[in-house]
Design a protein around this motif. Structure first.
Motif, PDB file in Angstrom:
ATOM      1  N   GLY A  65       0.858  -1.182   0.000  1.00 17.59           N
ATOM      2  CA  GLY A  65       0.000   0.000   0.000  1.00 17.59           C
ATOM      3  C   GLY A  65       0.892   1.229   0.000  1.00 17.59           C
ATOM      4  N   VAL A  66       0.255   2.396   0.057  1.00 21.20           N
ATOM      5  CA  VAL A  66       1.043   3.628   0.008  1.00 21.20           C
ATOM      6  C   VAL A  66       0.970   4.345   1.356  1.00 21.20           C
ATOM      7  N   LEU A  67       2.096   4.917   1.774  1.00 22.29           N
ATOM      8  CA  LEU A  67       2.139   5.734   2.986  1.00 22.29           C
ATOM      9  C   LEU A  67       2.060   7.208   2.589  1.00 22.29           C
ATOM     10  N   LEU A  68       1.078   7.914   3.174  1.00 22.93           N
ATOM     11  CA  LEU A  68       0.836   9.310   2.802  1.00 22.93           C
ATOM     12  C   LEU A  68       0.787  10.179   4.057  1.00 22.93           C
ATOM     13  N   ARG A  69       1.091  11.474   3.892  1.00 17.35           N
ATOM     14  CA  ARG A  69       0.852  12.383   5.017  1.00 17.35           C
ATOM     15  C   ARG A  69      -0.669  12.540   5.153  1.00 17.35           C
ATOM     16  N   HIS A  70      -1.129  12.699   6.384  1.00 18.87           N
ATOM     17  CA  HIS A  70      -2.587  12.662   6.652  1.00 18.87           C
ATOM     18  C   HIS A  70      -3.364  13.696   5.860  1.00 18.87           C
ATOM     19  N   ASP A  71      -2.709  14.834   5.487  1.00 15.52           N
ATOM     20  CA  ASP A  71      -3.461  15.873   4.766  1.00 15.52           C
ATOM     21  C   ASP A  71      -3.295  15.767   3.252  1.00 15.52           C
ATOM     22  N   HIS A  72      -2.683  14.676   2.784  1.00 12.85           N
ATOM     23  CA  HIS A  72      -2.585  14.454   1.335  1.00 12.85           C
ATOM     24  C   HIS A  72      -3.998  14.199   0.808  1.00 12.85           C
ATOM     25  N   ALA A 120       5.651   6.647   0.030  1.00 12.76           N
ATOM     26  CA  ALA A 120       6.455   5.419   0.049  1.00 12.76           C
ATOM     27  C   ALA A 120       5.505   4.233  -0.025  1.00 12.76           C
ATOM     28  N   PHE A 121       6.031   3.081  -0.429  1.00 16.56           N
ATOM     29  CA  PHE A 121       5.216   1.865  -0.495  1.00 16.56           C
ATOM     30  C   PHE A 121       5.613   0.934   0.628  1.00 16.56           C
ATOM     31  N   SER A 122       4.620   0.248   1.163  1.00 14.62           N
ATOM     32  CA  SER A 122       4.920  -0.630   2.287  1.00 14.62           C
ATOM     33  C   SER A 122       3.820  -1.685   2.429  1.00 14.62           C
ATOM     34  N   PRO A 123       4.186  -2.911   2.854  1.00 19.34           N
ATOM     35  CA  PRO A 123       3.127  -3.881   3.161  1.00 19.34           C
ATOM     36  C   PRO A 123       2.418  -3.443   4.435  1.00 19.34           C
ATOM     37  N   ARG A 124       1.153  -3.764   4.552  1.00 18.94           N
ATOM     38  CA  ARG A 124       0.385  -3.338   5.717  1.00 18.94           C
ATOM     39  C   ARG A 124       0.947  -3.951   6.996  1.00 18.94           C
ATOM     40  N   ASP A 125       1.443  -5.209   6.882  1.00 26.52           N
ATOM     41  CA  ASP A 125       1.847  -5.926   8.095  1.00 26.52           C
ATOM     42  C   ASP A 125       3.083  -5.346   8.764  1.00 26.52           C
ATOM     43  N   THR A 126       3.789  -4.437   8.095  1.00 27.49           N
ATOM     44  CA  THR A 126       4.955  -3.855   8.761  1.00 27.49           C
ATOM     45  C   THR A 126       4.623  -2.498   9.396  1.00 27.49           C
ATOM     46  N   ARG A 165      -2.661   3.398   2.927  1.00 31.48           N
ATOM     47  CA  ARG A 165      -3.849   3.183   2.087  1.00 31.48           C
ATOM     48  C   ARG A 165      -3.592   2.067   1.083  1.00 31.48           C
ATOM     49  N   HIS A 166      -4.658   1.287   0.800  1.00 28.93           N
ATOM     50  CA  HIS A 166      -4.602   0.311  -0.302  1.00 28.93           C
ATOM     51  C   HIS A 166      -4.379   1.048  -1.607  1.00 28.93           C
ATOM     52  N   LEU A 167      -3.717   0.376  -2.555  1.00 29.17           N
ATOM     53  CA  LEU A 167      -3.622   0.925  -3.908  1.00 29.17           C
ATOM     54  C   LEU A 167      -4.722   0.277  -4.753  1.00 29.17           C
TER      55      LEU A 167
END
Lengths: 292, 298
Positions: free
Chosen positions: A140-147, A214-220, A232-234
């Motif tokens: 999924g993607v990691l975003l700043r909360h106000d993105h 950045a991209f990251s698996p949810r489990d980490t 967030r899911h892509l």
């Protein structure tokens, strides 16, 4: 084997089984229906007997009871604990020598005959190896909360346009690095800049300060989640880590099987893993030089 | 490991391929190698061996290279180039079929020629030239048939699945047409020194190698208008090869053989194609270093 001895062996086997395996005329030999029904089982027995010989070889070589195995650094602690417990249940007599090794390090050791089984990241050069089923850990993607995209449940990759991407250093896994960027481009996201970094704090810093993604698996993801960083899911799950268990060609045995099973079960149990997706169309271009 | 070998190894790693290379100065014998004696799958690079055998048999008077062959449209099911892509009956001379085989790697043209020359004659030619590790065991059609069989019912799209790649016998040098990088530079050196046949035949072979249309591999490493690049590629799923000769206007000529295997199973990988040129250039620059140092007077 010459023709007459082969015929005699087949006749002996037919007598033993009490059924006809081949129809013979003066010109042709064809397999019978009964022969076809036995074929799958016969193949399975051959595979099992090869595994038996491989185990015997390890015992003969003085490695009895020891399985040299490896996991990549990105497997979660819970997964490793589950897999160790499961392996001990399955293969009580085998001592597991477990190493933390990147895919490149594992391939080197396989080449030198110094590793029996490992969990590798794809894409990797699989020459001389056999592999188990491909497991997909969705990214999924990691975003700043106000993105703006943080408002969506499923974020299309194209919605990340205009933002830098934080990605692991290319030298760590060039094939995977390039494949991720190609998939991004294919789905409408060409990062303004790719910034290389690995540590969670560095990635957090860039996301918070410069609106990078950045991209990251949810489990980490940490629990509780970071207050200002949203996972967030892509949309369409275009990105994933693809893993499979690998072992040296012709060196599959009971211990390798047990490790492969334990890893698969552990990943299923504790991570967000799915089987690999159906294969997409592949258009060969004239420079390919081959065609099916 | 020398600095040059280290540069080449790094270039291969950077392009996410495993690579084997041999390069030599055709006139001095100076050489650069990275696992140059490792057995490699030749794929379409073996068309070069076939071309040399074709010319040797023509030289012996077994046939005339201007002889015409009829090519019916039936059975042209395996090609995206040349006769393999044409729809109507065609008629070409043996030497023009050789042109199609070398310029666009036409598999139909190659098998037509192989039918005339024979697999044994191809192997006799390579053995007689001292290529001890080079062997053709099947025709190009048979080679593609093994892939079709190993790929199974999903066909082409199965080729991007790593499981399929582990199953392909066509990727195992022990079970398909094979050679080594060093054997291939030896063959090229023989061709460029007119040791594989008469000068006329040598010139015809060199001409065809210079007519190859692909710009993405060996040639990509030499973006210089005054440098001549002649070569023959070979490709199979995850495999990208090219062998060829690079000639500089100062008379320097270098035989290079590069064989690679990519980590990624994708069919389109521009970086994996280009690294063949990059690695060849590193090797040729190293071979040319004494010459360029001399000229600059240092």
């Amino acid at each position: 084997m010459g023709q007459p001895p082969l015929s005699q062996r087949i006749q002996r086997l037919e007598r033993e089984l009490g059924i006809r395996l081949f129809e013979r005329s003066s010109r042709h030999v064809t397999i019978t229906h009964g022969g076809t029904l036995l074929l799958a089982e016969a193949r399975e027995i051959l595979t099992r007997s090869e595994a038996l010989l491989a185990t015997a070889r390890r015992i003969r070589d003085g490695e009895s009871g020891l399985l040299r195995a490896a996991l990549p650094p990105d497997v979660s602690g819970e997964t490793i604990a589950a897999l160790l417990a499961d392996f001990a249940d399955r293969q009580a007599g085998t001592e597991l020598e477990l190493h933390e090794l990147t895919t490149a390090q594992q391939l080197d050791r396989f080449g030198a005959g110094a590793l029996d089984v490992g969990l590798v990241h794809h894409p990797c050069d699989v020459s001389g190896l056999e592999i188990g089923p491909l497991l997909r850990r969705e990214l999924g993607v990691l975003l700043r909360h106000d993105h703006p995209a943080a408002q969506l449940t499923d974020v299309p990759l194209a919605a990340l346009t205009g933002h830098d991407l934080v990605l692991f250093p290319r030298a760590d896994a060039p094939a995977l690095h390039d494949e991720l960027l190609t998939t991004c481009a294919r789905n409408g996201y060409t990062p303004t800049a790719v910034r290389h970094g690995q540590s969670p704090s560095f990635i957090r810093g860039l996301i918070l300060s410069s609106q990078a993604v950045a991209f990251s698996p949810r489990d980490t993801q940490p629990a509780p989640p970071h207050p200002q960083i949203i996972w967030r899911h892509l949309a369409g799950t275009p990105l994933a880590w693809r893993h499979s268990v690998a072992w040296r060609q012709g060196h599959r045995d009971a211990a390798v099987d047990a490790f492969a099973e334990a890893v698969t079960q552990a990943l299923w149990g504790t991570d967000t893993v799915s089987m690999d997706q159906p294969l997409p169309p592949l258009h060969l271009r004239p420079t390919a030089e081959y065609w099916l | 490991m020398t600095r040059t070998q280290d540069h080449i190894r790094t270039a291969f790693a950077d392009a996410a391929v495993t690579g084997w290379l041999h390069a030599c100065d055709i006139d001095t014998g100076a050489e650069v190698g990275l696992h140059p004696d490792h057995p490699v799958v030749t794929a379409s690079v073996h068309k070069l061996c076939l071309l040399v055998a074709l010319h040797q048999r023509a030289e012996q008077g077994d046939f005339d290279l201007t002889e015409q062959i009829e090519v019916p449209p039936t059975g042209r099911t395996f090609g995206l180039t040349g006769l393999g892509a044409m729809l109507d009956p065609a008629r070409v001379s043996l030497r023009d079929a050789a042109y199609l085989m070398m310029s666009v790697s036409d598999n139909i043209a190659a098998d037509l020629l192989l039918e005339r020359v024979g697999l044994d004659a191809v192997n006799r030619t390579t053995t007689q030239l001292g290529l001890a590790h080079t062997l053709a065991v099947h025709t190009f059609r048979q080679l593609l048939d093994t892939i079709k069989k190993d790929a199974g019912p999903s066909g082409t799209r199965a080729l991007s699945d790593p499981h399929t790649i582990t199953r392909l016998t066509a990727l195992d040098p022990a079970r398909t047409n094979r050679s080594t990088p060093r054997d291939m530079t030896r063959l090229l050196s023989c061709i460029w020194r007119d040791e594989a046949g008469t000068p006329d035949h040598g010139a015809a072979i060199r001409r065809l190698l210079g007519l190859q249309v692909w710009p993405h591999r060996l040639a990509s490493g030499f973006p210089f208008d005054d440098v001549h690049v002649a070569g023959k590629t070979g490709s199979l799923p995850t495999l990208r090869n090219e062998v060829g000769v690079v000639e500089y206007p100062d008379g320097g000529r270098y035989a290079v053989a590069v064989f690679t295997r990519a980590a990624n199973t994708a069919a389109t990988l521009p970086a994996a194609d280009a690294v063949i040129g990059t690695a060849a250039r590193i090797a040729v620059d190293a071979l040319r270093a004494p010459r360029t140092r001399r000229r600059s007077g240092t």
